[in-house]
Design a protein around this motif. Structure first.
Motif, PDB file in Angstrom:
ATOM      1  N   LEU A  74     -34.430  28.575 -26.811  1.00  0.00           N
ATOM      2  CA  LEU A  74     -34.402  27.329 -27.075  1.00  0.00           C
ATOM      3  C   LEU A  74     -35.185  26.836 -28.139  1.00  0.00           C
ATOM      4  CD1 LEU A  74     -32.114  24.932 -27.024  1.00  0.00           C
ATOM      5  CD2 LEU A  74     -33.529  24.062 -25.214  1.00  0.00           C
ATOM      6  N   ASN A  75     -34.920  26.266 -29.412  1.00  0.00           N
ATOM      7  CA  ASN A  75     -35.886  26.000 -30.348  1.00  0.00           C
ATOM      8  C   ASN A  75     -35.807  24.468 -30.694  1.00  0.00           C
ATOM      9  OD1 ASN A  75     -37.096  28.702 -30.735  1.00  0.00           O
ATOM     10  ND2 ASN A  75     -35.315  28.930 -32.158  1.00  0.00           N
ATOM     11  N   LEU A  76     -37.090  23.868 -31.068  1.00  0.00           N
ATOM     12  CA  LEU A  76     -36.615  22.470 -31.452  1.00  0.00           C
ATOM     13  C   LEU A  76     -37.585  22.231 -32.703  1.00  0.00           C
ATOM     14  CD1 LEU A  76     -35.709  19.592 -30.938  1.00  0.00           C
ATOM     15  CD2 LEU A  76     -37.842  18.991 -29.708  1.00  0.00           C
ATOM     16  N   HIS A  77     -36.854  22.021 -33.656  1.00  0.00           N
ATOM     17  CA  HIS A  77     -37.580  22.218 -35.483  1.00  0.00           C
ATOM     18  C   HIS A  77     -38.066  20.864 -35.719  1.00  0.00           C
ATOM     19  CE1 HIS A  77     -36.321  26.374 -35.382  1.00  0.00           C
ATOM     20  NE2 HIS A  77     -34.925  25.929 -35.527  1.00  0.00           N
ATOM     21  N   LEU A  78     -38.996  20.563 -36.189  1.00  0.00           N
ATOM     22  CA  LEU A  78     -39.621  19.229 -36.180  1.00  0.00           C
ATOM     23  C   LEU A  78     -39.869  19.161 -38.100  1.00  0.00           C
ATOM     24  CD1 LEU A  78     -42.293  19.380 -33.487  1.00  0.00           C
ATOM     25  CD2 LEU A  78     -39.815  18.645 -33.412  1.00  0.00           C
ATOM     26  N   HIS A  79     -39.683  18.013 -38.268  1.00  0.00           N
ATOM     27  CA  HIS A  79     -39.880  18.087 -40.059  1.00  0.00           C
ATOM     28  C   HIS A  79     -40.037  16.543 -40.175  1.00  0.00           C
ATOM     29  CE1 HIS A  79     -39.665  18.023 -44.047  1.00  0.00           C
ATOM     30  NE2 HIS A  79     -38.402  17.267 -44.421  1.00  0.00           N
ATOM     31  N   ALA A  80     -41.109  16.122 -40.819  1.00  0.00           N
ATOM     32  CA  ALA A  80     -41.070  14.518 -41.321  1.00  0.00           C
ATOM     33  C   ALA A  80     -41.397  13.732 -40.137  1.00  0.00           C
ATOM     34  CB  ALA A  80     -40.248  14.210 -42.393  1.00  0.00           C
ATOM     35  N   LEU A  81     -42.109  14.073 -39.045  1.00  0.00           N
ATOM     36  CA  LEU A  81     -42.422  13.590 -38.069  1.00  0.00           C
ATOM     37  C   LEU A  81     -43.219  12.075 -38.039  1.00  0.00           C
ATOM     38  CD1 LEU A  81     -42.356  15.623 -34.838  1.00  0.00           C
ATOM     39  CD2 LEU A  81     -40.321  14.807 -35.976  1.00  0.00           C
ATOM     40  N   GLN A  82     -42.982  11.087 -37.380  1.00  0.00           N
ATOM     41  CA  GLN A  82     -43.807  10.041 -37.221  1.00  0.00           C
ATOM     42  C   GLN A  82     -44.915   9.956 -36.282  1.00  0.00           C
ATOM     43  OE1 GLN A  82     -43.123   7.766 -39.795  1.00  0.00           O
ATOM     44  NE2 GLN A  82     -41.778   9.389 -40.298  1.00  0.00           N
ATOM     45  N   PRO A  83     -45.984   9.154 -36.225  1.00  0.00           N
ATOM     46  CA  PRO A  83     -46.883   9.064 -35.269  1.00  0.00           C
ATOM     47  C   PRO A  83     -46.213   8.866 -33.899  1.00  0.00           C
ATOM     48  CG  PRO A  83     -47.862   8.342 -37.168  1.00  0.00           C
ATOM     49  CD  PRO A  83     -46.423   8.409 -37.433  1.00  0.00           C
ATOM     50  N   GLU A  84     -45.377   7.775 -33.851  1.00  0.00           N
ATOM     51  CA  GLU A  84     -44.592   7.556 -32.727  1.00  0.00           C
ATOM     52  C   GLU A  84     -43.829   8.909 -31.966  1.00  0.00           C
ATOM     53  OE1 GLU A  84     -44.276   5.872 -35.547  1.00  0.00           O
ATOM     54  OE2 GLU A  84     -42.217   5.712 -35.943  1.00  0.00           O
ATOM     55  N   ASP A  85     -43.895   9.693 -32.645  1.00  0.00           N
ATOM     56  CA  ASP A  85     -43.056  11.111 -32.110  1.00  0.00           C
ATOM     57  C   ASP A  85     -44.052  11.787 -31.380  1.00  0.00           C
ATOM     58  OD1 ASP A  85     -41.627  11.237 -35.180  1.00  0.00           O
ATOM     59  OD2 ASP A  85     -40.445  10.376 -33.473  1.00  0.00           O
ATOM     60  N   SER A  86     -45.430  11.365 -31.204  1.00  0.00           N
ATOM     61  CA  SER A  86     -46.396  11.939 -30.482  1.00  0.00           C
ATOM     62  C   SER A  86     -45.884  11.983 -28.852  1.00  0.00           C
ATOM     63  CB  SER A  86     -47.907  11.380 -30.679  1.00  0.00           C
ATOM     64  OG  SER A  86     -48.132  11.722 -31.973  1.00  0.00           O
ATOM     65  N   ALA A  87     -45.806  13.000 -28.248  1.00  0.00           N
ATOM     66  CA  ALA A  87     -45.408  12.915 -26.800  1.00  0.00           C
ATOM     67  C   ALA A  87     -45.245  14.296 -26.248  1.00  0.00           C
ATOM     68  CB  ALA A  87     -43.861  12.398 -26.818  1.00  0.00           C
ATOM     69  N   LEU A  88     -44.966  14.595 -25.016  1.00  0.00           N
ATOM     70  CA  LEU A  88     -45.057  15.750 -24.344  1.00  0.00           C
ATOM     71  C   LEU A  88     -43.473  16.159 -24.502  1.00  0.00           C
ATOM     72  CD1 LEU A  88     -46.400  18.066 -22.638  1.00  0.00           C
ATOM     73  CD2 LEU A  88     -45.430  16.660 -20.714  1.00  0.00           C
ATOM     74  N   TYR A  89     -43.278  17.263 -24.922  1.00  0.00           N
ATOM     75  CA  TYR A  89     -41.792  17.625 -24.975  1.00  0.00           C
ATOM     76  C   TYR A  89     -41.345  18.538 -24.042  1.00  0.00           C
ATOM     77  CZ  TYR A  89     -41.357  14.892 -29.022  1.00  0.00           C
ATOM     78  OH  TYR A  89     -41.287  13.807 -30.145  1.00  0.00           O
ATOM     79  N   GLY A 108     -44.056  22.262 -20.913  1.00  0.00           N
ATOM     80  CA  GLY A 108     -44.181  21.183 -21.824  1.00  0.00           C
ATOM     81  C   GLY A 108     -45.148  21.572 -23.110  1.00  0.00           C
ATOM     82  N   THR A 109     -44.896  21.046 -24.278  1.00  0.00           N
ATOM     83  CA  THR A 109     -45.747  21.103 -25.411  1.00  0.00           C
ATOM     84  C   THR A 109     -46.114  19.739 -25.619  1.00  0.00           C
ATOM     85  OG1 THR A 109     -44.526  22.994 -26.350  1.00  0.00           O
ATOM     86  CG2 THR A 109     -45.873  21.717 -27.741  1.00  0.00           C
ATOM     87  N   GLN A 110     -47.347  19.462 -25.745  1.00  0.00           N
ATOM     88  CA  GLN A 110     -48.068  18.248 -26.103  1.00  0.00           C
ATOM     89  C   GLN A 110     -48.002  18.126 -27.460  1.00  0.00           C
ATOM     90  OE1 GLN A 110     -48.962  15.593 -23.475  1.00  0.00           O
ATOM     91  NE2 GLN A 110     -48.860  14.496 -25.460  1.00  0.00           N
ATOM     92  N   LEU A 111     -47.527  17.455 -28.334  1.00  0.00           N
ATOM     93  CA  LEU A 111     -47.556  17.096 -29.614  1.00  0.00           C
ATOM     94  C   LEU A 111     -48.068  15.789 -30.114  1.00  0.00           C
ATOM     95  CD1 LEU A 111     -46.052  17.834 -32.492  1.00  0.00           C
ATOM     96  CD2 LEU A 111     -44.327  16.256 -31.780  1.00  0.00           C
TER      97      LEU A 111
ATOM     98  N   GLN B  42     -47.877  18.619 -15.306  1.00  0.00           N
ATOM     99  CA  GLN B  42     -46.793  19.518 -15.186  1.00  0.00           C
ATOM    100  C   GLN B  42     -45.348  19.115 -15.545  1.00  0.00           C
ATOM    101  OE1 GLN B  42     -46.771  21.868 -11.680  1.00  0.00           O
ATOM    102  NE2 GLN B  42     -49.098  21.783 -11.375  1.00  0.00           N
ATOM    103  N   GLY B  43     -44.367  19.744 -15.759  1.00  0.00           N
ATOM    104  CA  GLY B  43     -43.161  19.434 -15.916  1.00  0.00           C
ATOM    105  C   GLY B  43     -42.539  19.094 -14.558  1.00  0.00           C
ATOM    106  N   PRO B  44     -41.575  18.429 -14.474  1.00  0.00           N
ATOM    107  CA  PRO B  44     -40.599  18.146 -13.359  1.00  0.00           C
ATOM    108  C   PRO B  44     -40.496  19.174 -12.547  1.00  0.00           C
ATOM    109  CG  PRO B  44     -39.942  16.574 -15.127  1.00  0.00           C
ATOM    110  CD  PRO B  44     -40.806  17.745 -15.785  1.00  0.00           C
ATOM    111  N   GLU B  45     -40.286  19.049 -11.165  1.00  0.00           N
ATOM    112  CA  GLU B  45     -40.124  20.197 -10.319  1.00  0.00           C
ATOM    113  C   GLU B  45     -38.898  19.600  -9.277  1.00  0.00           C
ATOM    114  OE1 GLU B  45     -42.571  22.772  -7.235  1.00  0.00           O
ATOM    115  OE2 GLU B  45     -43.179  20.683  -7.536  1.00  0.00           O
TER     116      GLU B  45
END
Lengths: 114, 111
Positions: A74-89, A108-111, B42-45
């Motif tokens: 599963l991929n999530l492609h990101l384009h032209a994001l805003q600072p408020e999109d900073s988050a853990l995905y 998660g990915t910390q963005l 961590q992610g939820p578990e």
């Protein structure tokens, strides 16, 4: 193997960049999910794929574009994001989309969007 | 989506039992009660889930009220590693597709 692997773990991008987040599982699960989590808040559902087809889009802006090339990825492609999109995905998977199924989450990915 | 209500925070001592309550007065007959937890960074578990009967697994026990309008997650002997945010979530027939997190309970364990 009961693991959901997300890469990269950390990502910093500018508002004009294009980047992708990747999620992989080898449990044979047929449902995969993307969640977004801001600091000190619960995860928010973004997208759900079931059998490689997008089944739920929780009104996510088009600057986020999901893709499910096969049942393991599963991929999530990101384009032209805003600072408020900073988050853990967070990515998750489950055997199927039934009420008695449990979800397995990645770390998660910390963005950060500058 | 049926909603759940949990206390914002709870505190307990190491090696003591912990009872985490969840109210879900609008639960429907086909809603499963799920519990997840999220440890720091961590992610939820997944922890446990049930429909009508009480459930036990190696992590915890789930006690479901007879009218199903409330449930309690029981950690029999808390350790410092159990410090986390615990989420009580209802899942309907559509199931995992709509796993929607509420605010959860932040559990602190004192040594």
């Amino acid at each position: 193997d009961t693991e959901v692997t997300q890469t990269p773990k950390h990502l910093v991008m500018g508002m004009t960049n294009k980047k992708s987040l990747k999620c992989e599982q080898h449990m044979g699960h047929r449902a995969m999910y993307w969640y977004k989590q801001k600091a000190k808040k619960p995860p928010e559902l973004m997208f759900v794929y079931s059998y490689e087809k997008l089944s739920i889009n929780e009104s996510v802006p088009s600057r986020f574009s999901p893709e499910c090339p096969n049942s393991s990825l599963l991929n999530l492609h990101l384009h032209a994001l805003q600072p408020e999109d900073s988050a853990l995905y967070l990515c998750a998977s489950s055997q199927d989309a039934q009420g008695d199924e449990k979800l397995f989450f990645g770390s998660g990915t910390q963005l950060s969007v500058l | 989506d049926a909603k759940t209500t949990q206390p914002n925070s709870m505190e307990s001592n190491e090696e003591e039992p912990v009872h985490l309550p969840c109210n879900h007065s609008t639960i429907s007959g086909t809603d499963y009660i799920h519990w997840y937890r999220q440890l720091p960074s961590q992610g939820p578990e997944y922890v446990i889930h049930g429909l009508t009967s009480n459930v036990n697994n190696r992590m915890a026990s789930l006690a479901i009220a007879e009218d199903r309008k409330s449930s309690t997650l029981i950690l029999h002997r808390a350790t410092l590693r159990d410090a986390a945010v615990y989420y009580c979530i209802l899942l309907g027939i559509q199931g995992a597709q709509k796993l929607v997190f509420g605010q959860g309970t932040r559990l602190t364990i004192n040594p």
